[in-house]
Design a protein around this motif. Sequence first.
Motif, PDB file in Angstrom:
ATOM      1  N   GLY A 284       0.814  -1.209   0.000  1.00 49.47           N
ATOM      2  CA  GLY A 284       0.000   0.000   0.000  1.00 49.47           C
ATOM      3  C   GLY A 284       0.846   1.256   0.000  1.00 49.47           C
ATOM      4  N   GLU A 285       1.956   1.244   0.741  1.00 51.70           N
ATOM      5  CA  GLU A 285       2.830   2.417   0.786  1.00 51.70           C
ATOM      6  C   GLU A 285       3.579   2.620  -0.526  1.00 51.70           C
ATOM      7  N   LYS A 286       4.170   1.560  -1.036  1.00 51.48           N
ATOM      8  CA  LYS A 286       5.025   1.702  -2.222  1.00 51.48           C
ATOM      9  C   LYS A 286       4.227   1.922  -3.497  1.00 51.48           C
ATOM     10  N   SER A 287       3.039   1.335  -3.586  1.00 51.65           N
ATOM     11  CA  SER A 287       2.237   1.495  -4.801  1.00 51.65           C
ATOM     12  C   SER A 287       1.421   2.772  -4.776  1.00 51.65           C
ATOM     13  N   GLY A 288       1.231   3.345  -3.593  1.00 45.54           N
ATOM     14  CA  GLY A 288       0.415   4.547  -3.478  1.00 45.54           C
ATOM     15  C   GLY A 288      -1.068   4.254  -3.361  1.00 45.54           C
ATOM     16  N   TYR A 289      -1.451   2.989  -3.281  1.00 44.81           N
ATOM     17  CA  TYR A 289      -2.856   2.611  -3.135  1.00 44.81           C
ATOM     18  C   TYR A 289      -3.152   2.487  -1.639  1.00 44.81           C
ATOM     19  N   GLU A 290      -3.635   3.573  -1.053  1.00 41.00           N
ATOM     20  CA  GLU A 290      -3.847   3.627   0.385  1.00 41.00           C
ATOM     21  C   GLU A 290      -4.905   2.636   0.864  1.00 41.00           C
ATOM     22  N   SER A 291      -5.808   2.225  -0.023  1.00 40.09           N
ATOM     23  CA  SER A 291      -6.860   1.298   0.407  1.00 40.09           C
ATOM     24  C   SER A 291      -6.282  -0.059   0.823  1.00 40.09           C
ATOM     25  N   TRP A 292      -5.096  -0.397   0.329  1.00 42.79           N
ATOM     26  CA  TRP A 292      -4.472  -1.662   0.733  1.00 42.79           C
ATOM     27  C   TRP A 292      -4.038  -1.622   2.188  1.00 42.79           C
ATOM     28  N   LYS A 293      -3.720  -0.443   2.695  1.00 38.58           N
ATOM     29  CA  LYS A 293      -3.385  -0.331   4.114  1.00 38.58           C
ATOM     30  C   LYS A 293      -4.593  -0.695   4.969  1.00 38.58           C
ATOM     31  N   GLY A 294      -5.792  -0.385   4.455  1.00 39.34           N
ATOM     32  CA  GLY A 294      -7.004  -0.754   5.179  1.00 39.34           C
ATOM     33  C   GLY A 294      -7.149  -2.264   5.305  1.00 39.34           C
ATOM     34  N   LEU A 295      -6.700  -2.988   4.290  1.00 40.95           N
ATOM     35  CA  LEU A 295      -6.739  -4.453   4.372  1.00 40.95           C
ATOM     36  C   LEU A 295      -5.820  -4.946   5.485  1.00 40.95           C
ATOM     37  N   SER A 296      -4.665  -4.301   5.620  1.00 44.76           N
ATOM     38  CA  SER A 296      -3.752  -4.679   6.691  1.00 44.76           C
ATOM     39  C   SER A 296      -4.398  -4.438   8.057  1.00 44.76           C
ATOM     40  N   TRP A 297      -5.081  -3.307   8.198  1.00 43.73           N
ATOM     41  CA  TRP A 297      -5.793  -3.041   9.456  1.00 43.73           C
ATOM     42  C   TRP A 297      -6.926  -4.043   9.655  1.00 43.73           C
ATOM     43  N   GLY A 298      -7.590  -4.446   8.584  1.00 42.21           N
ATOM     44  CA  GLY A 298      -8.669  -5.409   8.689  1.00 42.21           C
ATOM     45  C   GLY A 298      -8.206  -6.786   9.133  1.00 42.21           C
ATOM     46  N   MET A 299      -6.923  -7.068   8.962  1.00 40.50           N
ATOM     47  CA  MET A 299      -6.381  -8.367   9.356  1.00 40.50           C
ATOM     48  C   MET A 299      -6.041  -8.435  10.849  1.00 40.50           C
ATOM     49  N   VAL A 300      -6.021  -7.298  11.518  1.00 41.94           N
ATOM     50  CA  VAL A 300      -5.611  -7.256  12.929  1.00 41.94           C
ATOM     51  C   VAL A 300      -6.522  -8.084  13.838  1.00 41.94           C
ATOM     52  N   PRO A 301      -7.859  -7.969  13.739  1.00 38.32           N
ATOM     53  CA  PRO A 301      -8.692  -8.783  14.639  1.00 38.32           C
ATOM     54  C   PRO A 301      -8.471 -10.287  14.478  1.00 38.32           C
ATOM     55  N   LEU A 302      -8.216 -10.728  13.259  1.00 38.39           N
ATOM     56  CA  LEU A 302      -7.960 -12.156  13.050  1.00 38.39           C
ATOM     57  C   LEU A 302      -6.641 -12.588  13.694  1.00 38.39           C
ATOM     58  N   LEU A 303      -5.665 -11.697  13.692  1.00 36.17           N
ATOM     59  CA  LEU A 303      -4.408 -11.988  14.386  1.00 36.17           C
ATOM     60  C   LEU A 303      -4.661 -12.103  15.890  1.00 36.17           C
ATOM     61  N   GLY A 304      -5.498 -11.212  16.409  1.00 37.64           N
ATOM     62  CA  GLY A 304      -5.852 -11.300  17.831  1.00 37.64           C
ATOM     63  C   GLY A 304      -6.547 -12.609  18.160  1.00 37.64           C
ATOM     64  N   GLY A 305      -7.431 -13.059  17.266  1.00 35.21           N
ATOM     65  CA  GLY A 305      -8.103 -14.338  17.481  1.00 35.21           C
ATOM     66  C   GLY A 305      -7.123 -15.501  17.472  1.00 35.21           C
ATOM     67  N   ALA A 306      -6.153 -15.447  16.592  1.00 37.84           N
ATOM     68  CA  ALA A 306      -5.143 -16.511  16.544  1.00 37.84           C
ATOM     69  C   ALA A 306      -4.309 -16.530  17.823  1.00 37.84           C
ATOM     70  N   LEU A 307      -3.973 -15.355  18.332  1.00 41.31           N
ATOM     71  CA  LEU A 307      -3.211 -15.297  19.582  1.00 41.31           C
ATOM     72  C   LEU A 307      -4.034 -15.819  20.758  1.00 41.31           C
ATOM     73  N   CYS A 308      -5.345 -15.567  20.741  1.00 39.16           N
ATOM     74  CA  CYS A 308      -6.222 -16.125  21.784  1.00 39.16           C
ATOM     75  C   CYS A 308      -6.182 -17.657  21.750  1.00 39.16           C
ATOM     76  N   ALA A 309      -6.268 -18.221  20.544  1.00 34.58           N
ATOM     77  CA  ALA A 309      -6.253 -19.685  20.416  1.00 34.58           C
ATOM     78  C   ALA A 309      -4.932 -20.262  20.900  1.00 34.58           C
ATOM     79  N   CYS A 310      -3.820 -19.638  20.507  1.00 33.96           N
ATOM     80  CA  CYS A 310      -2.506 -20.152  20.934  1.00 33.96           C
ATOM     81  C   CYS A 310      -2.345 -20.043  22.451  1.00 33.96           C
ATOM     82  N   THR A 311      -2.831 -18.943  23.025  1.00 36.82           N
ATOM     83  CA  THR A 311      -2.730 -18.785  24.477  1.00 36.82           C
ATOM     84  C   THR A 311      -3.544 -19.849  25.198  1.00 36.82           C
ATOM     85  N   TRP A 312      -4.744 -20.103  24.707  1.00 39.05           N
ATOM     86  CA  TRP A 312      -5.601 -21.112  25.342  1.00 39.05           C
ATOM     87  C   TRP A 312      -4.958 -22.493  25.250  1.00 39.05           C
ATOM     88  N   HIS A 313      -4.398 -22.826  24.102  1.00 40.64           N
ATOM     89  CA  HIS A 313      -3.730 -24.126  23.942  1.00 40.64           C
ATOM     90  C   HIS A 313      -2.456 -24.208  24.782  1.00 40.64           C
TER      91      HIS A 313
END
Length: 200
Positions: free
Chosen positions: A127-156
């Motif tokens: 998103g930064e190098k191409s100048g397409y700022e909307s791709w940065k939004g996809l990176s932000w959209g991936m954050v909750p799923l990362l949090g969910g994965a960390l919850c699963a690993c912590t529980w296990h």
Amino acid sequence: MGILDSLSPPKPIDFPNSRQAHLFTPTPSPKFRVFASKKCNLTTATKIIKKTVSTESNQSSKAAINILIGAAGITIISLVGPTHAAESSSSLFLNEPSNALSLPTWAVHVSSVVEWATAMGLVWQYGEKSGYESWKGLSWGMVPLLGGALCACTWHFFYNSESLEVLVALQAALTLIGNATMCIAAYRIYISSQKRSENS
């Protein structure tokens, strides 16, 4: 002749001592200084550009190496505890419960988290190098799923403890939110690509 006269050394300086020393300090003409500074600036600029290009490629290589080292470190750290406890069942360490994850399962869990975090970073850089700022939004959209994965690993990691079952509900909620945020981010990318194709 004017340039040669201006390049000639000045007259010697007389010192009050009995011995005289002749000091020559060449002073180039202003025209020579401008030419030299332009040549120096051009050479310096070329060196800076070459250094910047090589620095950027070195930085991307170093970043990839750091990601791999970090992934290996996380995997090793997370795997040493359960493996060591399983190997030394007769020693002072406690035996693992029957619901403990195996070594390959831990490897899959940890590598998936590392891969997801790496993908987030790569999407952000795109998103930064191409100048397409909307791709940065996809990176932000991936954050909750990362949090969910960390919850699963912590529980296990804590052998699916009943006292931590709230992590299961939190993982489910973060997965739902993450799926929604990624859907919104993908729609924003679609809209921005449509606008770009209309403008071109």
